[in-house]
Motif scaffolding. Structure first.
Motif, PDB file in Angstrom:
ATOM      1  N   HIS A  48       0.838  -1.202   0.000  1.00 42.24           N
ATOM      2  CA  HIS A  48       0.000   0.000   0.000  1.00 42.24           C
ATOM      3  C   HIS A  48       0.877   1.258   0.000  1.00 42.24           C
ATOM      4  N   VAL A  49       1.902   1.282   0.829  1.00 40.31           N
ATOM      5  CA  VAL A  49       2.813   2.432   0.888  1.00 40.31           C
ATOM      6  C   VAL A  49       3.511   2.600  -0.466  1.00 40.31           C
ATOM      7  N   ALA A  50       3.955   1.500  -1.042  1.00 42.11           N
ATOM      8  CA  ALA A  50       4.602   1.559  -2.363  1.00 42.11           C
ATOM      9  C   ALA A  50       3.629   2.059  -3.426  1.00 42.11           C
ATOM     10  N   ASP A  51       2.389   1.610  -3.370  1.00 40.86           N
ATOM     11  CA  ASP A  51       1.374   2.040  -4.336  1.00 40.86           C
ATOM     12  C   ASP A  51       1.124   3.545  -4.265  1.00 40.86           C
ATOM     13  N   GLU A  52       1.327   4.110  -3.086  1.00 40.86           N
ATOM     14  CA  GLU A  52       1.182   5.556  -2.920  1.00 40.86           C
ATOM     15  C   GLU A  52       2.381   6.313  -3.483  1.00 40.86           C
ATOM     16  N   GLY A  53       3.361   5.573  -4.003  1.00 40.98           N
ATOM     17  CA  GLY A  53       4.551   6.193  -4.575  1.00 40.98           C
ATOM     18  C   GLY A  53       5.690   6.351  -3.590  1.00 40.98           C
ATOM     19  N   LYS A  54       5.518   5.848  -2.391  1.00 43.40           N
ATOM     20  CA  LYS A  54       6.545   5.965  -1.355  1.00 43.40           C
ATOM     21  C   LYS A  54       7.348   4.660  -1.293  1.00 43.40           C
TER      22      LYS A  54
ATOM     23  N   PHE B 117       5.921   4.027 -13.556  1.00 46.60           N
ATOM     24  CA  PHE B 117       5.612   4.192 -12.130  1.00 46.60           C
ATOM     25  C   PHE B 117       6.898   4.204 -11.313  1.00 46.60           C
ATOM     26  N   LEU B 118       7.772   3.239 -11.569  1.00 40.35           N
ATOM     27  CA  LEU B 118       9.032   3.170 -10.828  1.00 40.35           C
ATOM     28  C   LEU B 118       9.854   4.435 -11.040  1.00 40.35           C
ATOM     29  N   GLU B 119      10.002   4.835 -12.284  1.00 42.53           N
ATOM     30  CA  GLU B 119      10.810   6.020 -12.591  1.00 42.53           C
ATOM     31  C   GLU B 119      10.208   7.282 -11.987  1.00 42.53           C
ATOM     32  N   ALA B 120       8.886   7.396 -12.009  1.00 40.90           N
ATOM     33  CA  ALA B 120       8.220   8.578 -11.451  1.00 40.90           C
ATOM     34  C   ALA B 120       8.452   8.696  -9.946  1.00 40.90           C
ATOM     35  N   HIS B 121       8.767   7.575  -9.319  1.00 45.30           N
ATOM     36  CA  HIS B 121       8.967   7.576  -7.868  1.00 45.30           C
ATOM     37  C   HIS B 121      10.411   7.250  -7.493  1.00 45.30           C
ATOM     38  N   ASN B 122      11.309   7.594  -8.417  1.00 45.05           N
ATOM     39  CA  ASN B 122      12.758   7.488  -8.183  1.00 45.05           C
ATOM     40  C   ASN B 122      13.196   6.100  -7.752  1.00 45.05           C
ATOM     41  N   TYR B 123      12.749   5.104  -8.486  1.00 48.74           N
ATOM     42  CA  TYR B 123      13.124   3.722  -8.202  1.00 48.74           C
ATOM     43  C   TYR B 123      13.391   3.028  -9.531  1.00 48.74           C
TER      44      TYR B 123
END
Length: 133
Positions: A49-55, A98-104
């Motif tokens: 859930h935290v990851a889905d929020e982009g964190k 999604f990964l790139e947008a959240h620096n991963y």
């Protein structure tokens, strides 16, 4: 794009192979590896859930805090290894955008898997599986 898809499949198959070798669990053709029960399953869902929020980095930090707490016995607590592998497999299923947008990145997923495997004494297995890509 093709290279990223290849990396996704490679990482997923690596996690699946580790699950079969260490835990003797064959997930068949399921896209998502979920083989956790009880508290670990709840914590896994919280991490997702935290990851889905982009964190994603925050979720990964929560995972490592869990791995390090209570001076746990690495050999006796393989459930946490299962949790970590399931989490990284979940991240791996995310779209590249999604990964790139959240620096991963997929490389960070590979690094995370290797790091967790080293904690449990399976570093060489992870290196061997990644080496053959």
């Amino acid at each position: 794009m093709v290279e990223k898809d290849y990396m996704m499949r490679l990482i997923h198959e690596m996690v699946r192979t580790i699950a079969m070798l260490i835990f003797h669990k064959d997930q068949g053709t399921e896209e998502e590896l979920i083989f956790l029960e009880g508290i670990s399953r709840d914590f896994y869902h919280r991490l997702c859930h935290v990851a889905d929020e982009g964190k994603i980095n925050e979720a990964e930090n929560m995972l490592y805090e869990s791995l390090e707490e209570n001076d746990w016995d690495r050999e006796g607590n393989m459930e946490k290894l299962e949790l970590a592998l399931a989490f990284y497999d979940y991240l791996n299923a995310k779209e590249n955008d999604f990964l790139e947008a959240h620096n991963y990145s997929r490389e960070e997923i590979e690094d995370g898997i290797q790091s967790v495997m080293k904690l449990y004494g399976y570093g060489e297995l992870a290196e061997t599986l990644l080496e053959n890509r």
